[in-house]
Scaffold this motif. Structure first.
Motif: not given
Length: 503
Positions: A78-104
């Motif tokens: 949940w911490e990945d979605g905090l702070g400035p949007k341009d500094q949030r990490p992109v992660r792999l979502d293992l449930a649906w085999r997608c990239k999660e940008t954490n912009q929300v």
């Protein structure tokens, strides 16, 4: 088809918890990204949320929304979605085999929920993480300030705590597909310790423990018993999930699955009662049916696509096109929730936008309401008050999932403060109208105030971005009050909302 119905003001089932008409949205497909959130869209607000979608959401009067998952939550930081949007990490979502940008993230979603007038029901990751991270998440969301995590929230622009009262302790932990899947006793102990910590922080928090992912699981209903024996005194709800479809193209059997759902609820109610008696507990545990919907039109096809694609970003996924038959089914299922509202206090349609959802939105384009939107909306608007125990004498049929299924599906809600009685009817008969004879006992001078109908459509008809109003409700006719009774005809394969002024 003759249909005799008896409604009595004093034959109450329960006072309906308004959260029976809640929703669920997950970081999955285009539910979030280009669903509720699409910066640059002509309808985007200052935060990037789509105003056209938000209007449809507001019109549903949704009381609560479960977020951020779903299978997604079991490997989510949940911490990945905090702070400035341009500094949030992109992660792999293992449930649906997608990239999660954490912009929300949580702060962004809270802005949307507050704008929509919906309370958040948050899920914590008890799959890849555990109690410590859940505790930190709670502190971030709900503590006023002066601690590490509450001050991080304040530093991120939210001074006041969110005051979230509903917390889901993981998701579908009985499922071998789940990241961090656990056996029942293992999960039950973890859920108990997490619930204890949350209630130690705030005893008014309501905790929701994972029940079976569906009633076809090999561990059902033993899973519920084993889990509740570990955590009964510290939880308020146990979750149930069930999705529905008509792959066999057998309409009456499809509708019969509503009866099957009633058995599911009844069984878990019995398990709850057994554990309560065994533990000599004083508290009650109710059911949170926090995932339900029709899901079959493209389920297998998209299941194959997920295995083949290369970690896309917010792909179109499970975007079911719901037809009129699905609308009739959803209307009947909502009736069953009303009839079972003594057990089911919370229920969440899954999901809200784009992914198996009543609302669809094209990227860069229009939004529209699917056929199932309308019965969900009318139940939410008019299904608040006391659920009534209604007697129905109409034709019945047998099918593979249930016997003695009534062709006429009826639920009733009495809103004493507003002086309204609302009756929800689904005529499931394929060819015959229902000749209504409804006795109204205990209601003085009943008069018909409104009649809403969905009828006369081919079962395969759908709405879409071009033909948005092909399957919509209309003003009904042919039903009225005569000598204190409600009488008239309901066409075959039709849905009706009858609103009466009563004293």
């Amino acid at each position: 088809m003759k249909a005799r119905v008896v409604v009595h003001r004093d034959f109450r089932i329960s006072t309906i918890d308004e959260r029976l008409y809640s929703a669920f949205i997950e970081h999955m497909g285009r539910a979030i990204y280009s669903g509720i959130y699409e910066p640059g869209h002509p309808e985007a607000d200052a935060h990037g949320f789509r105003k056209d979608v938000l209007k449809f959401v507001k019109d549903l009067k949704i009381p609560a929304i479960r977020y951020p998952g779903g299978n997604f939550v079991s490997a989510y930081n949940w911490e990945d979605g905090l702070g400035p949007k341009d500094q949030r990490p992109v992660r792999l979502d293992l449930a649906w085999r997608c990239k999660e940008t954490n912009q929300v993230g949580i702060d962004d979603f809270a802005i949307w929920a507050e704008e929509a007038g919906i309370d958040m029901m948050l899920a914590v990751n008890l799959g890849s993480r555990g109690l410590e991270d859940a505790r930190n998440f709670l502190e971030y969301v709900n503590f006023p300030g002066g601690t590490t995590w509450s001050d991080k929230r304040r530093g991120n622009g939210r001074e006041a705590p969110y005051g979230v009262k509903m917390w889901c302790l993981g998701n579908e932990m009985d499922g071998p597909w789940q990241i961090g899947h656990k056996v029942a006793t293992e999960y039950g102990r973890l859920a108990n310790e997490t619930a204890k910590a949350f209630k130690g922080f705030d005893p008014t928090i309501e905790t929701i423990v994972c029940g079976s992912s569906n009633d076809g699981m090999p561990t059902y209903p033993e899973w519920e018993r084993e889990v509740l024996e570990e955590c009964y005194e510290n939880v308020d709800y146990i979750s149930l999930h069930k999705y529905f479809g008509n792959k066999s193209k057998d309409t009456l059997n499809y509708f019969g699955k509503i009866e099957e759902t009633g058995r599911y609820i009844q069984t878990i109610g019995g398990v709850i009662d057994y554990v309560k008696a065994k533990k000599r507990a004083k508290n009650d545990v109710h059911i949170c049916f926090d995932e339900w919907n029709v899901w079959y039109h493209i389920r297998e096809e998209d299941g194959r696509r997920i295995k083949e694609w290369d970690w896309p970003e917010a792909p179109a996924l499970l975007e079911e096109n719901y037809n009129f038959e699905d609308a009739l089914f959803v209307a009947g299922l909502l009736n069953e929730f009303i009839r079972r509202s003594d057990r089911v206090r919370i229920a969440c349609i899954a999901q809200l936008v784009n992914v198996i959802a009543p609302i669809r939105a094209e990227k860069g384009g229009p939004a529209w309401r699917q056929t199932i939107y309308y019965p969900y909306q009318f139940a939410s608007l008019y299904g608040r008050g006391d659920a009534l125990n209604i007697a129905v004498d109409a034709g019945t049929y047998d099918c593979s999932v249930a016997n003695d299924v009534s062709y006429l599906d009826v639920a009733g809600v009495h809103d004493k403060e507003a002086g309204k009685l609302t009756l929800f009817f689904v005529n499931r008969h394929l060819t015959e109208s229902a000749d209504l004879d409804v006795s109204l006992h205990g209601f003085a001078n009943p008069t018909l105030a409104d009649h809403i109908a969905m009828e006369g459509h081919d079962l395969s008809e759908t709405n879409g971005p071009i033909t948005q109003d092909k399957v919509v409700p209309t003003r009904g006719s042919g039903v009225g009050v005569e000598d204190g009774k409600l009488k008239g005809k309901l066409r075959p394969l039709s849905y009706h909302v009858l609103r009466l002024d009563v004293a």
